[in-house]
Design an enzyme around this catalytic site. Structure first.
Site, PDB file in Angstrom:
ATOM      1  N   SER A   1       0.981  -1.221  -0.104  1.00 46.07           N
ATOM      2  CA  SER A   1      -0.029  -0.074  -0.100  1.00 46.07           C
ATOM      3  C   SER A   1       0.893   1.473   0.074  1.00 46.07           C
ATOM      4  CB  SER A   1      -1.049  -0.016   1.175  1.00 46.07           C
ATOM      5  OG  SER A   1      -0.090  -0.253   2.272  1.00 46.07           O
TER       6      SER A   1
ATOM      7  N   ASN B   1      -1.597  -2.386  13.379  1.00 45.34           N
ATOM      8  CA  ASN B   1      -3.026  -2.258  13.234  1.00 45.34           C
ATOM      9  C   ASN B   1      -3.559  -0.929  14.235  1.00 45.34           C
ATOM     10  OD1 ASN B   1      -2.847  -4.643  11.964  1.00 45.34           O
ATOM     11  ND2 ASN B   1      -3.735  -5.805  13.638  1.00 45.34           N
TER      12      ASN B   1
ATOM     13  N   HIS C   1     -40.835  23.628  -9.038  1.00 44.63           N
ATOM     14  CA  HIS C   1     -40.795  22.729 -10.286  1.00 44.63           C
ATOM     15  C   HIS C   1     -40.134  23.580 -11.409  1.00 44.63           C
ATOM     16  CE1 HIS C   1     -43.923  20.364  -8.070  1.00 44.63           C
ATOM     17  NE2 HIS C   1     -44.211  21.659  -7.799  1.00 44.63           N
TER      18      HIS C   1
ATOM     19  N   SER D   1     -15.960  26.672 -27.177  1.00 49.95           N
ATOM     20  CA  SER D   1     -16.233  25.478 -27.726  1.00 49.95           C
ATOM     21  C   SER D   1     -15.261  25.370 -29.114  1.00 49.95           C
ATOM     22  CB  SER D   1     -17.567  25.235 -28.449  1.00 49.95           C
ATOM     23  OG  SER D   1     -17.751  24.419 -29.346  1.00 49.95           O
TER      24      SER D   1
ATOM     25  N   LYS E   1     -20.040  29.731 -28.270  1.00 47.03           N
ATOM     26  CA  LYS E   1     -20.199  29.406 -27.093  1.00 47.03           C
ATOM     27  C   LYS E   1     -19.060  29.689 -25.857  1.00 47.03           C
ATOM     28  CE  LYS E   1     -22.600  26.136 -26.018  1.00 47.03           C
ATOM     29  NZ  LYS E   1     -22.651  24.837 -26.540  1.00 47.03           N
TER      30      LYS E   1
ATOM     31  N   ASN F   1     -18.903  28.063 -22.344  1.00 43.90           N
ATOM     32  CA  ASN F   1     -19.200  26.976 -21.397  1.00 43.90           C
ATOM     33  C   ASN F   1     -18.922  27.113 -19.907  1.00 43.90           C
ATOM     34  OD1 ASN F   1     -20.393  25.924 -23.621  1.00 43.90           O
ATOM     35  ND2 ASN F   1     -18.527  24.894 -24.070  1.00 43.90           N
TER      36      ASN F   1
ATOM     37  N   GLU G   1     -20.131  22.841 -13.862  1.00 44.06           N
ATOM     38  CA  GLU G   1     -20.625  21.598 -14.613  1.00 44.06           C
ATOM     39  C   GLU G   1     -19.683  20.440 -13.847  1.00 44.06           C
ATOM     40  OE1 GLU G   1     -20.515  21.493 -18.779  1.00 44.06           O
ATOM     41  OE2 GLU G   1     -22.028  22.970 -18.861  1.00 44.06           O
TER      42      GLU G   1
ATOM     43  N   TYR H   1      -8.935  -6.644  13.181  1.00 37.56           N
ATOM     44  CA  TYR H   1      -8.587  -6.109  11.901  1.00 37.56           C
ATOM     45  C   TYR H   1      -8.393  -7.138  10.734  1.00 37.56           C
ATOM     46  CZ  TYR H   1      -5.201  -4.159   8.586  1.00 37.56           C
ATOM     47  OH  TYR H   1      -4.702  -3.723   7.374  1.00 37.56           O
TER      48      TYR H   1
ATOM     49  N   GLN I   1      -7.250  -1.978   4.692  1.00 35.15           N
ATOM     50  CA  GLN I   1      -6.270  -1.152   3.830  1.00 35.15           C
ATOM     51  C   GLN I   1      -6.661  -0.447   2.772  1.00 35.15           C
ATOM     52  OE1 GLN I   1      -2.148  -2.753   3.272  1.00 35.15           O
ATOM     53  NE2 GLN I   1      -2.410  -3.006   1.109  1.00 35.15           N
TER      54      GLN I   1
ATOM     55  N   LYS J   1      -8.090   3.763   2.497  1.00 36.08           N
ATOM     56  CA  LYS J   1      -7.233   4.926   2.388  1.00 36.08           C
ATOM     57  C   LYS J   1      -7.647   6.025   1.182  1.00 36.08           C
ATOM     58  CE  LYS J   1      -4.174   2.940   5.324  1.00 36.08           C
ATOM     59  NZ  LYS J   1      -5.071   1.811   5.310  1.00 36.08           N
TER      60      LYS J   1
HETATM   61  N1  ARG Z   1      -1.027  -1.264   5.450  1.00 36.23           N
HETATM   62  C1  ARG Z   1      -2.022  -1.879   6.599  1.00 36.23           C
HETATM   63  C2  ARG Z   1      -3.309  -1.070   6.319  1.00 36.23           C
HETATM   64  O1  ARG Z   1      -3.442  -0.192   5.701  1.00 36.23           O
HETATM   65  C3  ARG Z   1      -1.415  -1.757   7.903  1.00 36.23           C
HETATM   66  C4  ARG Z   1      -1.973  -2.530   8.845  1.00 36.23           C
HETATM   67  C5  ARG Z   1      -1.273  -3.959   8.543  1.00 36.23           C
HETATM   68  N2  ARG Z   1      -1.750  -4.891   9.603  1.00 36.23           N
HETATM   69  C6  ARG Z   1      -1.860  -6.228   9.421  1.00 36.23           C
HETATM   70  N3  ARG Z   1      -1.977  -7.054  10.165  1.00 36.23           N
HETATM   71  N4  ARG Z   1      -1.436  -6.830   8.116  1.00 36.23           N
HETATM   72  O2  ARG Z   1      -4.305  -1.418   7.080  1.00 36.23           O
END
Ligand code: ARG
Length: 474
Positions: free
Chosen positions: A34, A121, A167, A288, A294, A296, A301, A328, A333, A336
């Site tokens: 990640s 975690n 309306h 345009s 035009k 726009n 929008e 967890y 993950q 995010k």
């Molecule tokens: N990159 C992980 C997340 O975003 C961090 C936590 C990882 N914990 C684990 N037990 N694999 O959640």
């Protein structure tokens, strides 16, 4: 299947135990990493680690010399990240392992002691809360700026008459200032929601460790104080697993975008030649490539269009969380990217709309007024006039409907019908009726809190400004 013996180098690189007998497949490494997106949490991660390390030293678990090295190393890492010199590597799954590995490379064994009494975690849950808290503050300030811009625009238009619609048909006259205040009121609730959400975001998960807490005699209050958390997450299983705070933030963001999209839609309508109520400055528009005439309204929008992203982020987060067993799971993950997308959509959207409102909009009061005088916008005022003379409202409604039909067939306005013609629909009509049938008479008569009378609009602007003043700023 490989039966290779556990390789200490693999264990060291991955960040987990030497339990494994073969390195993780490249495909899997790429799939599970990640760091490409969670490196955005680096500042929060460093702040969390510093607070954790200081607490470990305070309780006698981490020697002061190690703490000093950790502080030095993390400061250097923060600096490397700022300068773009940090050696991010997808060999280490995420932001947490990247920073920890770099710390150990810089300061040696002390770096390996940092993770005592902690798990990724509770670490990631803490980082995300810190991130969302900062995002709430940034977005909250941007909402306040937009509300200020709306009030600035509303003020000189407290008595500018425009048609109010239901309306999308002319309903009753209102003032442009009043119309703008409707959006200020929506955004004021958005501000309130963010402030309220912040209270629930601002709780400390650290100390929950992997899921059950830790055997070290930790001082969670110290960590909370240092990180500015208002309290602790009270259950370790809940703390590491639930992301309702992020979902709530995205829900608040979705509502905010919904409001912005309504305003954007009105800007599109108002700036169209058919309405011509406002002109958007050229720098907010595009042309345009084929139709030379035009201009726009791309900005509003796009605001409308980007609303769907934030709804999508909300649904994604709800779905990530749905049906996850305690505690967890790696699913989390996936929390995010949607959170970042909410922030990356809202901040520029608020900035561009605020710029457009404060410095990119020309109001055509004459066009607004002309539109308000079409469509029998004062018909309700005539009905109310008859009611005040003792006619039951339903009968008054019927009489006025007949008068409107008459005016329509004559292709004229109610106010231009002669007294004699009007009296055909009710003998109670006298020549004071014309005061009621004018646009000014109509708006001035709606003189109660929340109404469109210019005096009320001015009072509402004053009240809204007071709520935006620093002490009450939200
Ligand atoms: N990159 C992980 C997340 O975003 C961090 C936590 C990882 N914990 C684990 N037990 N694999 O959640």
């Amino acid at each position: 299947m490989s039966t290779r013996k556990s390789d200490p180098a693999i264990a060291a690189a991955s960040g987990w135990s030497g339990r494994f007998s073969e390195p993780v497949a490249d495909l899997v490494k790429r799939y599970t990493a990640s760091v490409d997106f969670d490196s955005r949490l680096a500042d929060a991660d460093i702040a969390g680690s510093l607070a954790h390390a200081r607490m470990l030293t305070a309780i006698g678990v981490l020697p002061s010399a190690d703490l000093a090295a950790i502080e030095r190393g993390l400061t250097e890492i923060a600096d490397e990240i700022r300068r773009g010199a940090f050696p991010w590597s997808s060999d280490f799954e995420d932001v947490h392992l990247n920073i920890e590995r770099r710390l150990t490379a810089l300061i040696g064994d002390a770096g390996k002691r940092l993770h005592t009494g902690r798990s990724r975690n509770d670490q990631v849950a803490t980082d995300l809360r810190l991130y969302v808290r900062a995002a709430i503050d940034d977005i909250g300030a941007a909402v306040v700026a937009l509300r200020g811009a709306l009030l600035d625009l509303a003020e000189p238009h407290a008595a500018t008459i425009m048609p109010g619609f239901t309306h999308l048909q002319v309903a009753q006259p209102v003032t442009f200032g009043h119309h703008l205040l409707a959006y200020e009121a929506m955004l004021a609730r958005d501000s309130e929601r963010l402030v309220d959400c912040r209270r629930r975001v601002n709780r400390l998960p650290l100390g929950s460790a992997a899921l059950a807490g830790t055997s070290f005699p930790i001082d969670r209050d110290q960590v909370a104080r240092e990180l500015g958390f208002e309290g602790l997450c009270t259950n370790s299983l809940d703390a590491v697993s639930d992301r309702d705070f992020a979902i709530e933030f995205a829900a608040d963001g979705a509502l905010l975008m919904m409001h912005l999209s309504r305003f954007a839609e009105e800007l599109v309508l108002w700036s169209s030649p058919r309405f011509g109520f406002v002109r958007l400055a050229d720098r907010f528009c595009t042309g345009s490539s084929i139709m030379p005439q035009k201009k726009n309204p791309d900005v509003p929008e796009l605001v409308r269009g980007k609303t769907g992203r934030v709804y999508g982020d909300l649904v994604a987060l709800l779905t990530v969380m749905k049906a996850q067993p305690l505690a967890y799971n790696k699913d989390n993950q996936e929390d995010k990217a949607p959170v970042f997308d909410v922030v990356d959509t809202l901040l520029p959207t608020l900035a561009v709309i605020t710029a457009l409102v404060s410095d990119g909009l020309e109001v055509d009061a004459e066009r607004m007024r002309a539109a308000a005088s079409e469509g029998y916008a004062t018909a309700t005022d005539l009905a109310d006039y008859l009611v005040k003379k003792g006619v039951p409202f339903r009968d008054a409604h019927e009489a006025v409907a007949q008068a409107v039909r008459h005016a329509e067939s004559e292709r004229c306005d109610l106010a231009t019908l002669s007294l004699a013609s009007l009296q055909r629909y009710s003998p109670l009509i006298e020549d004071d009726v014309y005061a009621v049938l004018t646009l000014e008479g109509s708006i001035a008569s709606r003189n109660h809190p929340g109404g469109t009378a210019p005096a009320q609009v001015r009072a509402a602007i004053r009240a809204a400004r007071a709520s935006l003043a620093p002490a009450g700023a939200r």
